[in-house]
Write an enzyme that holds these catalytic residues in place. Structure first.
Site, PDB file in Angstrom:
ATOM      1  N   CYS A 163       0.866  -1.115  -0.396  1.00 48.41           N
ATOM      2  CA  CYS A 163      -0.202  -0.264   0.263  1.00 48.41           C
ATOM      3  C   CYS A 163       0.491   1.092   0.023  1.00 48.41           C
ATOM      4  O   CYS A 163       0.818   1.906  -1.229  1.00 48.41           O
ATOM      5  CB  CYS A 163      -0.595   0.325   1.583  1.00 48.41           C
ATOM      6  SG  CYS A 163      -2.011  -1.451   1.443  1.00 48.41           S
ATOM      7  N   GLU A 191       4.160   0.943   1.900  1.00 54.89           N
ATOM      8  CA  GLU A 191       4.660   0.355   2.776  1.00 54.89           C
ATOM      9  C   GLU A 191       6.907   1.118   1.835  1.00 54.89           C
ATOM     10  O   GLU A 191       6.988   0.559   1.240  1.00 54.89           O
ATOM     11  CB  GLU A 191       5.171  -0.777   3.066  1.00 54.89           C
ATOM     12  CG  GLU A 191       4.357  -1.196   4.399  1.00 54.89           C
ATOM     13  CD  GLU A 191       3.189  -1.520   3.269  1.00 54.89           C
ATOM     14  OE1 GLU A 191       2.727  -1.333   2.484  1.00 54.89           O
ATOM     15  OE2 GLU A 191       2.578  -2.766   3.682  1.00 54.89           O
ATOM     16  N   HIS A 248       1.383  -7.170  13.411  1.00 54.60           N
ATOM     17  CA  HIS A 248       0.721  -6.845  12.547  1.00 54.60           C
ATOM     18  C   HIS A 248      -0.521  -6.008  12.932  1.00 54.60           C
ATOM     19  O   HIS A 248      -0.881  -7.083  13.618  1.00 54.60           O
ATOM     20  CB  HIS A 248      -0.139  -8.271  11.678  1.00 54.60           C
ATOM     21  CG  HIS A 248       1.162  -8.761  10.485  1.00 54.60           C
ATOM     22  ND1 HIS A 248       1.610  -7.680   9.850  1.00 54.60           N
ATOM     23  CD2 HIS A 248       1.303  -9.819   9.873  1.00 54.60           C
ATOM     24  CE1 HIS A 248       1.770  -8.136   8.549  1.00 54.60           C
ATOM     25  NE2 HIS A 248       1.921  -9.383   9.055  1.00 54.60           N
TER      26      HIS A 248
END
Lengths: 87, 781
Positions: B386, B388, B419
């Site tokens: 996305c 990163e 996460h």
């Protein structure tokens, strides 16, 4: 119409997804489970290979084409298998 | 699989399965939502032919106690803090495991070696490597001997890749032989020629080069379960072929644009087979193949080029979710290019997203300096997944005697490690002494403090957060360690510098940059607003006691839970009965200071959080012995984790979706316009983090015409110049989204930007649809 086959068994069928594909003969999309036509041509699959044997009720059998025998399932495409031989 | 099957029951017993229960897929589009005829639905998303189910189950059972999942789970239970981790997963404070699910991805691929040497050349390199290292440790008593095995594995994989290409050539020849239409026949023959050539050699034309990078991409994503394997700066990687083909008249821009449109279609077909919680709760069915544009060349000059203009044009003419586009915004980029990006944004596709190139370079230098990152190399940065920010490097490519420097990914995966921690849920634990009222479990040890001051509450918050990060880091390190020993990537490894030079794969730190593991947060702004309300109402004004606030939260301010009414935005909630006991406190909570209004009361809480969080993440260590860092994106987790969270002190109700991203305001609470929002968002240094995420919804009328385009570019520039890291736009009328939710069949091709990716509206779960509809819509910029 042939029995026990669907469009995914045909050489003219190019899969799109789990339900449909493209018929290279009709030049149109077809639903896999709809009746096949007279131009049906069997594609190489384990279930029609002479090296495939002893399938159980779920279609899982043994491949005897290679040095070491191993399990295979009848619906697996065999178009690139070096040991494929039509029954 | 039968529900009574032991594999199914074992999966349910794991805490990690809890995210599946609160995740929702979209009910339309290409999702196989239910079984029909011979098509069996898996988790409401994937379809499998009924005749293939027995073979799939036989395979799955053959891996019991041998898979990465099972071995990782066996050893992670040996971590003393494992029980806390289990409850953290069960309460959905963490969205999912790292090593079990998508151990690779959120990274930038590297196409250089096959493009430069062809596969024949790479096989020769592998053979020479074997001769050089066989039987020699060369001073490395631990991994020196492994080099032989890596080179041999690389040779085998490369020969397999060649055979795979040649299978396509064979099929194209078969189709050509059967074809009667001469145009179609010639096309099949060209495909066969292309595949045969690139199976062995460096591509000769733009078309061959594009075909090669697509095949590499598919090869890599089929090697492992992967999301976010991003193509990187494709317009700069393929520039040599484009430039020479155009000069020689071998192609023209129309043909190149058409090929790029075909590339979009093919990339959109990539899917990712993982659990419901991952594919629905995180990815929304998307796979985040992000193509980056702009940025700087190795020499510091603008890297935007004519081919990138055509990539944008293809994105306009052929709007599809993949590859999503990102522009690495830099002051050196030409106005014409930037306005083309705006033109693309204005079509409503949600791409390109805007990333701050200088901020990204600063982050590269800080995080990877210890591994040799310098200014020049930091310019090779690109976006993986996305948003990163991922390290890259430059390699010299020679085509027909001319030299070019091309960028490519050179780091291990990002968004691995810890996460998605649900920040508001951590505050909930603080308020309820470490206990989760939804699952009725003690998640972290009770703190037994009275929380008499805001500072005391904040100290407990940080302490709990650190406990959670620690247990997730250690257990996920074990999962990844099993993966790197049992299932390491080979094709992806040999593509990336410096594996082929070192003779080491990813697991042995063959990549140039290995400090990529991170800690992801979710619901950050909901947490800031909740802390602001606590500070204001309980501690500063003392209007309510802590117990009164707890009581209101437990009773959801007198409202029904979002799941009961099937709507997940705050605006659509229903009162439970005529009891108005909580009306006043709820009203006060809603009126408490909110982030996004250039209000120091709320912004100072954000700043204090960021300065602590970005520093705290460095205390977590990855299995590669490197410090982790902050990653601030929500993807779709703000829906699933919101569903698992009680009401929050900011007035948000139980089960409703959090604020999206990390810098977006909570829907409807940013009342002072976009520039006030920007002031709030940039009250801290974004380069301390891998990213931050701002999503803005703008009415199409606000950016109409040439003047509107310039205004949107000015708005973007304003945010970038203040140091904002990322902004992206949904340029859409909210009324259209409401209509599309009611009549999905009429909006099959409508796309929206969620939080870092573009997806078909009908394939997004309702919690996220509701959140996108409720986002503040700016009618003027």
């Amino acid at each position: 119409m042939k029995n026990n086959v669907n469009h995914s068994d045909c050489q003219n069928f190019i899969p799109i997804d789990v339900a449909k594909g493209y018929c290279n003969m009709l030049k149109a999309n077809v639903v896999i489970d709809s009746p096949v036509c007279p131009k049906f041509a069997q594609v190489a699959k384990c279930k029609v290979c002479s090296k495939f044997g002893c399938p159980d009720e779920k279609g899982i059998g043994q491949c005897g084409g290679f040095k070491d025998e191993y399990w295979a399932y009848g619906e697996m495409k065999a178009v690139n298998c070096e040991m494929y031989q039509t029954k | 699989m039968a529900k009574e099957d032991e594999l199914y029951q074992a999966a349910l017993a794991k805490g990690g399965a809890s995210a599946d229960e609160v995740s929702k897929f979209g009910a339309g589009g290409g999702n196989v939502t239910k079984s029909v005829g011979n098509v069996v639905s898996i988790a409401g998303k994937f379809g499998i032919r009924a005749e293939e189910v027995p073979a799939l189950l036989k395979l799955a059972k053959a891996w019991v106690n041998k898979s990465v999942d099972d071995l990782g789970h066996k050893y992670e239970q040996m971590v003393p803090e494992y029980q806390i981790k289990e409850e953290v997963m069960r309460s959905v404070i963490c969205m999912f495991d790292s090593g079990y699910t998508l151990p690779q991805g959120r990274e930038v691929i590297n196409y250089y070696f096959p493009l430069q040497y062809g596969y024949d050349g790479l096989i020769e390199m592998a053979k020479k490597g074997k001769d050089r290292v066989a039987g020699r440790a060369d001073g490395d008593g631990i991994a020196g001997m492994d080099r032989l095995y890596f080179y041999e594995a690389a040779r085998l994989v490369l020969e397999g890749i060649q055979a795979w290409h040649l299978n396509y050539a064979k099929e194209a020849k078969r189709l050509a032989a059967a074809e009667t239409d001469p145009v179609q026949k010639r096309e099949y023959e060209e495909m066969a020629e292309t595949m045969t050539w690139i199976a062995h050699k460096q591509p000769r034309t733009f078309r061959e080069a594009l075909q090669m990078i697509y095949m590499i991409h598919i090869g890599v994503v089929n090697e492992d379960a992967i999301s976010g394997m991003s193509p990187g700066r494709v317009g700069q990687v393929l520039w040599p072929w484009f430039e020479q083909d155009i000069e020689a008249g071998r192609t023209n821009e129309d043909e190149v644009t058409e090929l790029l449109e075909c590339h979009r279609i093919k990339m959109t077909c990539i899917d990712c087979f993982a659990s419901m919680g991952v594919v629905g709760g995180v990815l929304s069915g998307n796979t985040f193949n992000n193509l980056s544009m702009g940025g700087l060349q190795r020499n510091g000059q603008s890297a935007a080029n004519r081919l990138e203009m055509l990539i944008l044009e293809a994105g306009i003419k052929c709007p599809t979710p993949q590859p999503t586009l990102s522009v690495l915004y830099d002051e050196k980029l030409p106005e014409e290019f930037l306005l083309k990006c705006i033109e693309c944004d204005k079509t409503g596709t949600g791409y390109p997203a805007w990333m701050n190139n200088r901020g990204a370079m600063e982050f590269m230098m800080k995080q990877y300096g210890a591994e040799g990152m310098n200014l020049e190399e930091s310019r090779a940065v690109a976006i993986g997944g996305c948003l990163e920010t991922s390290p890259g490097s430059w390699k010299e490519l020679t085509l027909n005697g001319k030299q070019y420097w091309i960028p490519g990914g050179s780091g291990t995966p990002t968004s691995v490690g810890v996460h998605f921690i649900a920040n508001p849920k951590v505050l909930e634990l603080v308020l309820f002494n470490g206990f989760d009222l939804r699952t009725n479990k003690q998640v972290v040890p009770p703190h037994n403090k009275k929380l008499e001051t805001y500072e005391e509450m904040w100290e407990v918050y940080k302490h709990y957060y650190e406990i959670i990060v620690d247990c997730l880091a250690t257990t996920n390190n074990i999962q990844h360690d099993i993966w790197r020993k049992q299932n390491m990537a080979l094709f992806n490894s040999l593509l990336k510098p410096d594996c082929l030079d070192k003779g080491q794969h990813i697991g042995n730190m063959g990549y140039r940059y290995n400090a990529t593991f991170n800690v992801e947060s979710c619901g950050q702004i909901t947490m800031v607003n909740a802390l602001a309300a606590m500070k204001k109402l309980v501690y500063d004004d003392k209007k309510y006691t802590l117990d009164q606030m707890r009581d209101a939260i437990k009773n959801n301010f007198g409202f029904k839970n979002a799941a009961e009414i099937g709507s997940f935005s705050l605006a659509a909630q229903e009162k439970r009965d005529e009891n108005d006991a909580y009306d006043e406190i709820h009203s006060d909570c809603l009126k408490a200071p909110k982030y996004g209004n250039d209000d120091e009361y709320a912004d100072s809480i954000l700043r204090e959080y960021e300065e602590w969080f970005c520093d705290m993440c460095h205390g977590a260590e990855s299995l590669f012995g490197k410090p982790m860092y902050s990653c601030q994106i929500s993807v779709s987790t703000h829906g699933a984790q919101g569903a698992a969270t009680l009401a929050t002190p900011d007035g948000r109700l139980s089960g409703t979706t959090y604020a999206d991203g990390s810098m977006s305001a909570y829907p409807g609470t940013d009342r002072n316009g976009p520039f006030a929002l920007f002031e709030s968002a940039t009250c801290w240094d974004h380069s301390q983090s891998q990213n931050s995420q701002m999503n803005l919804k703008v009415h199409p009328n606000a950016v109409k015409g040439v003047e509107g385009a310039k205004k949107l570019l000015d708005l973007t520039r304003a945010y970038m110049r203040r140091g904002g890291y990322h902004i992206q736009y949904n340029i859409v009328d909210s009324k259209v989204l409401v209509e599309a939710q009611a009549n999905p069949d009429e909006y099959r091709d409508l796309m929206v930007r969620v939080a870092g990716f573009t997806q078909y509206w009908v394939e997004i779960g309702k919690p996220i649809q509701d959140e996108v509809i409720s986002r503040t819509e700016y009618e003027g910029v």
